[in-house]
Design a protein around this motif. Sequence first.
Motif, PDB file in Angstrom:
ATOM      1  N   SER A 294       0.818  -1.215   0.000  1.00  0.00           N
ATOM      2  CA  SER A 294       0.000   0.000   0.000  1.00  0.00           C
ATOM      3  C   SER A 294       0.849   1.262   0.000  1.00  0.00           C
TER       4      SER A 294
ATOM      5  N   THR B  45       1.976   2.046  -3.465  1.00  0.00           N
ATOM      6  CA  THR B  45       0.931   2.204  -4.473  1.00  0.00           C
ATOM      7  C   THR B  45       0.634   3.683  -4.690  1.00  0.00           C
TER       8      THR B  45
ATOM      9  N   THR C 213      -1.810   5.038  -6.214  1.00  0.00           N
ATOM     10  CA  THR C 213      -3.233   5.367  -6.153  1.00  0.00           C
ATOM     11  C   THR C 213      -3.812   5.196  -4.748  1.00  0.00           C
ATOM     12  N   ARG C 214      -2.945   5.002  -3.766  1.00  0.00           N
ATOM     13  CA  ARG C 214      -3.392   4.849  -2.373  1.00  0.00           C
ATOM     14  C   ARG C 214      -2.554   5.764  -1.492  1.00  0.00           C
TER      15      ARG C 214
ATOM     16  N   ARG D 222      -7.478   5.938   5.000  1.00  0.00           N
ATOM     17  CA  ARG D 222      -6.988   5.376   3.737  1.00  0.00           C
ATOM     18  C   ARG D 222      -7.763   6.040   2.615  1.00  0.00           C
TER      19      ARG D 222
ATOM     20  N   ASP E 153      -8.190   5.854  -1.532  1.00  0.00           N
ATOM     21  CA  ASP E 153      -7.925   5.086  -2.741  1.00  0.00           C
ATOM     22  C   ASP E 153      -8.475   5.834  -3.939  1.00  0.00           C
TER      23      ASP E 153
ATOM     24  N   LYS F 168     -10.020   6.124  -7.144  1.00  0.00           N
ATOM     25  CA  LYS F 168     -10.864   5.224  -7.935  1.00  0.00           C
ATOM     26  C   LYS F 168     -10.821   5.595  -9.414  1.00  0.00           C
TER      27      LYS F 168
END
Length: 155
Positions: free
Chosen positions: A45, A48, A50-51, A67, A69, A71
């Motif tokens: 994570s 990442t 996109t996180r 958190r 994320d 989308k």
Amino acid sequence: MELRSATLNDSIIIFNLRNDLDTRKNSFVTDEIPYEEHRHWFEKSLDTKTRKILIAYENEALIGVIRLDLKSDNEVVISINIDPSLRQKGYANKILCEIESYTTSWNNKVRILTALIKPSNIASIKLFSKRGYAVVSKDKEEIIMCKELRGECLD
């Protein structure tokens, strides 16, 4: 209250919050997570793009974990987990207000914040409703609530 990006040193804090009984009850995956599985997820994570995992704290004390994320280019899914000793004290509302401002600085294309909530999680439903999130989808498994961001938090 301040927000900072999570680091590997936060792994055990997030692990303990994730395995809290009330957290598991309100999560879509209710099983207790073994530490090695969590550690693998957490390390992945952090890498990442996109996180984003954030730590909310006040006077150096943990308040909760957030958190985010990504989308799509303009939508972020949010998850908030408050330290069990601080629940029902208004911190989730403060965190959500901070996140509404923070999200557009993380990715200036984001215009929509989305929460995925279990129908039994009344506290989260009330929180997001109070902050102006609208129910866009609802079934027996999940309620999806969204809000269009305007770049500032009006408390």
